[in-house]
Design a protein around this motif. Structure first.
Motif, mmCIF file in Angstrom:
data_model
loop_
_atom_site.group_PDB
_atom_site.id
_atom_site.type_symbol
_atom_site.label_atom_id
_atom_site.label_comp_id
_atom_site.label_asym_id
_atom_site.label_seq_id
_atom_site.Cartn_x
_atom_site.Cartn_y
_atom_site.Cartn_z
ATOM 1 N N TYR A 12 0.833 -1.198 0.000
ATOM 2 C CA TYR A 12 0.000 0.000 0.000
ATOM 3 C C TYR A 12 0.872 1.254 0.000
ATOM 4 C CZ TYR A 12 -3.156 3.655 1.438
ATOM 5 O OH TYR A 12 -3.853 4.837 1.484
ATOM 6 N N GLU A 13 1.876 1.251 0.850
ATOM 7 C CA GLU A 13 2.735 2.433 0.984
ATOM 8 C C GLU A 13 3.466 2.738 -0.316
ATOM 9 O OE1 GLU A 13 2.538 -0.086 3.159
ATOM 10 O OE2 GLU A 13 1.758 0.914 4.946
ATOM 11 N N GLN A 14 3.967 1.708 -0.986
ATOM 12 C CA GLN A 14 4.671 1.898 -2.253
ATOM 13 C C GLN A 14 3.726 2.439 -3.322
ATOM 14 O OE1 GLN A 14 5.948 -2.180 -2.592
ATOM 15 N NE2 GLN A 14 8.075 -1.682 -2.070
ATOM 16 N N ALA A 15 2.551 1.846 -3.412
ATOM 17 C CA ALA A 15 1.571 2.266 -4.425
ATOM 18 C C ALA A 15 1.105 3.688 -4.158
ATOM 19 C CB ALA A 15 0.391 1.299 -4.447
ATOM 20 N N PHE A 16 0.854 4.018 -2.891
ATOM 21 C CA PHE A 16 0.382 5.353 -2.543
ATOM 22 C C PHE A 16 1.437 6.405 -2.849
ATOM 23 C CE2 PHE A 16 -0.668 8.835 0.368
ATOM 24 C CZ PHE A 16 -1.992 9.052 0.004
ATOM 25 N N GLU A 17 2.690 6.099 -2.534
ATOM 26 C CA GLU A 17 3.780 7.045 -2.825
ATOM 27 C C GLU A 17 3.906 7.281 -4.330
ATOM 28 O OE1 GLU A 17 8.586 7.653 -2.164
ATOM 29 O OE2 GLU A 17 7.565 6.024 -1.112
ATOM 30 N N GLU A 18 3.847 6.208 -5.107
ATOM 31 C CA GLU A 18 3.935 6.372 -6.557
ATOM 32 C C GLU A 18 2.741 7.166 -7.080
ATOM 33 O OE1 GLU A 18 4.197 3.915 -10.747
ATOM 34 O OE2 GLU A 18 4.664 2.838 -8.897
ATOM 35 N N LEU A 19 1.563 6.904 -6.523
ATOM 36 C CA LEU A 19 0.369 7.643 -6.940
ATOM 37 C C LEU A 19 0.526 9.134 -6.648
ATOM 38 C CD1 LEU A 19 -2.480 7.609 -8.066
ATOM 39 C CD2 LEU A 19 -3.308 6.998 -5.795
ATOM 40 N N GLN A 20 1.066 9.461 -5.493
ATOM 41 C CA GLN A 20 1.305 10.869 -5.169
ATOM 42 C C GLN A 20 2.269 11.511 -6.167
ATOM 43 O OE1 GLN A 20 2.482 10.333 -1.011
ATOM 44 N NE2 GLN A 20 0.763 11.647 -0.430
ATOM 45 N N ASN A 21 3.324 10.790 -6.521
ATOM 46 C CA ASN A 21 4.292 11.303 -7.496
ATOM 47 C C ASN A 21 3.648 11.512 -8.861
ATOM 48 O OD1 ASN A 21 6.367 11.299 -5.587
ATOM 49 N ND2 ASN A 21 7.044 9.248 -6.141
ATOM 50 N N LEU A 26 1.281 14.992 -13.155
ATOM 51 C CA LEU A 26 0.111 15.356 -13.957
ATOM 52 C C LEU A 26 -0.296 16.804 -13.709
ATOM 53 C CD1 LEU A 26 -1.996 12.097 -13.591
ATOM 54 C CD2 LEU A 26 -0.930 12.950 -15.683
ATOM 55 N N GLU A 27 -0.226 17.229 -12.463
ATOM 56 C CA GLU A 27 -0.608 18.599 -12.130
ATOM 57 C C GLU A 27 0.359 19.629 -12.691
ATOM 58 O OE1 GLU A 27 -1.080 18.520 -7.868
ATOM 59 O OE2 GLU A 27 -3.205 17.992 -8.040
ATOM 60 N N SER A 28 1.601 19.232 -12.932
ATOM 61 C CA SER A 28 2.577 20.174 -13.490
ATOM 62 C C SER A 28 2.207 20.584 -14.908
ATOM 63 C CB SER A 28 3.984 19.573 -13.469
ATOM 64 O OG SER A 28 4.126 18.603 -14.506
ATOM 65 N N GLY A 43 -2.057 5.752 -12.884
ATOM 66 C CA GLY A 43 -2.602 6.305 -11.648
ATOM 67 C C GLY A 43 -3.931 5.668 -11.284
ATOM 68 N N GLN A 44 -4.781 5.446 -12.264
ATOM 69 C CA GLN A 44 -6.063 4.788 -12.015
ATOM 70 C C GLN A 44 -5.850 3.377 -11.477
ATOM 71 O OE1 GLN A 44 -8.338 7.232 -11.785
ATOM 72 N NE2 GLN A 44 -9.769 5.886 -12.806
ATOM 73 N N THR A 45 -4.900 2.654 -12.060
ATOM 74 C CA THR A 45 -4.612 1.291 -11.616
ATOM 75 C C THR A 45 -4.032 1.303 -10.201
ATOM 76 O OG1 THR A 45 -4.214 0.656 -13.915
ATOM 77 C CG2 THR A 45 -3.436 -0.856 -12.227
ATOM 78 N N LEU A 46 -3.152 2.247 -9.919
ATOM 79 C CA LEU A 46 -2.596 2.375 -8.569
ATOM 80 C C LEU A 46 -3.689 2.703 -7.556
ATOM 81 C CD1 LEU A 46 0.642 4.358 -9.435
ATOM 82 C CD2 LEU A 46 0.592 2.120 -8.305
ATOM 83 N N TYR A 47 -4.581 3.606 -7.935
ATOM 84 C CA TYR A 47 -5.680 3.986 -7.048
ATOM 85 C C TYR A 47 -6.557 2.775 -6.732
ATOM 86 C CZ TYR A 47 -10.085 5.970 -5.502
ATOM 87 O OH TYR A 47 -11.228 6.232 -4.802
ATOM 88 N N GLN A 48 -6.900 2.010 -7.744
ATOM 89 C CA GLN A 48 -7.726 0.820 -7.543
ATOM 90 C C GLN A 48 -7.023 -0.197 -6.641
ATOM 91 O OE1 GLN A 48 -8.517 -0.332 -11.570
ATOM 92 N NE2 GLN A 48 -10.110 1.211 -11.846
#
Length: 69
Positions: A12-21, A26-28, A43-48
């Motif tokens: 979870y921690e790895q996926a969440f960190e990558e999702l944040q990155n 994307l926001e940039s 990102g969608q796959t990580l979120y799921q």
């Protein structure tokens, strides 16, 4: 290893960190459209994956609480 299988192997921690990155990238708004779409899809796959892990953890907690009662 497929991209989906790779994501499924993340904690979870790895996926969440990558999702944040990914969200920061994307926001940039600096990535070309095609890369942006690929990042969004990942990102969608990580979120799921994160949602699934959280639901599993919640179920475990509920099971433990039910056993204590």
């Amino acid at each position: 290893m497929s991209k989906s299988a790779e994501i499924q192997s993340l904690t979870y921690e790895q996926a969440f960190e990558e999702l944040q990155n990914l969200i920061e990238m994307l926001e940039s708004g600096e990535k070309p459209l095609e890369e942006t779409l690929e990042l969004y899809e990942r990102g969608q796959t990580l979120y799921q994956h994160c949602q699934k892990l959280l639901e599993e953890a919640e179920l475990k907690v509920e099971t433990l609480e039910a056993k204590e009662e």
